[in-house]
Design an enzyme around this catalytic site. Sequence first.
Site, PDB file in Angstrom:
ATOM      1  CE  LYS A   1      -7.246  40.568  15.721  1.00  0.00           C
ATOM      2  NZ  LYS A   1      -7.178  41.957  15.345  1.00  0.00           N
TER       3      LYS A   1
ATOM      4  CE1 TYR B   1      -7.024  24.528 -15.363  1.00  0.00           C
ATOM      5  CE2 TYR B   1      -6.134  24.320 -13.137  1.00  0.00           C
ATOM      6  CZ  TYR B   1      -7.149  24.102 -13.802  1.00  0.00           C
ATOM      7  OH  TYR B   1      -8.174  23.101 -13.662  1.00  0.00           O
TER       8      TYR B   1
END
Length: 366
Positions: free
Chosen positions: A36, A261
């Site tokens: 799946k 950052y």
Amino acid sequence: MNGQRCYIELNTDAFAHNLACIRQLAPLSKVMAVIKANAYGHGMMLAARHLDDADEFAVTSTEDAQQLRQNQIDKPLTLLSPMFGESDLKWMSENTVRPVIYDYHQLNSLRSDKSFKSLDVWLKVDTGMGRLGFSMEEIQSVYNSVRQLAGIGSISLMTHLAQADQPNLTANQQQIALFQSIVSEAKNNNQTYSECSILNSAGVVAFSENAMDIIRPGVLLYGVSPQRGLSSQALGLQPVMTFKSSIISVRRMPSGSSIGYSGTYTLDQDSRIAYIACGYGDGYPRHAPNGTTVLVNGFLVPLVGRVSMDMIAVDIGELPVNVGDQAVLWGEGNPVEDVAEASGTIAYELTCKITQRVSRVVIQNT
């Protein structure tokens, strides 16, 4: 550099190797290979074609089942959490597809749909997962209701372990005992379940002595350990997926320099920082913390600074690393479960979140 900013290698030989390891754990049980979610990000069709020794496959939706049949995958299929549409049950009955029946809405669909003939089904009982499934008190009457319906073939029974990744918890043994009692009671009441299934990947590793007719391995097939504190190497598994990129820049940075950052990491000594062409835009977890391992030229080096959309930074010190050298974000030599643990998540999420801009390279050594 090979011209690809980052890519995943898919070692198809590892599928057969891992399946063989699984069969050793539960040699008397059939294997329902769970493919799946696009085979946990590895590619559903690729997995189906290279897990040919599995006894059957499990997916989630009718759409997945139809895609497999359209591509000549003819093994029996189980739909783990299907939603029925018009004519779906008829199609399932004609294509050796077993839906899992887990609530009364589905049961009513079975009652009202007269189009199917000889539809095999699973019933799901909730023994403690607290998700899908009939209660223990309901399951006998549900069986009787389904058994009386025209067009129903075999009826099988499954449940799902909620905490098998922590095998020492008593909840696991409680669920197993409850399921075994339901099976025993059914026999006493002349209710015949064609097959019974209880073990997922973590259950196969921890409780193989309780394997019944069919086991349902998922992440094990892809070379990932489902157990906390137990490595894939200890289980003898091989990773199917290796997530790779390249060094695009190397800079010597003085002590006190901030990296990335928000300045979340500051060097406490002079060092060399290598920048790798992979970021959260490719599926690398943005929340991966400082110290998360990356394999560069055979050396495990730490992630430093915040993950950007298109790149990450690692501290390579004085190691022999140069622009163009290969980096392994996870996979061979840098297990995905280690990266996941450092990032506060599970390996399943990481492999499922590889984005579309990442190219795929299929390799086969045999």
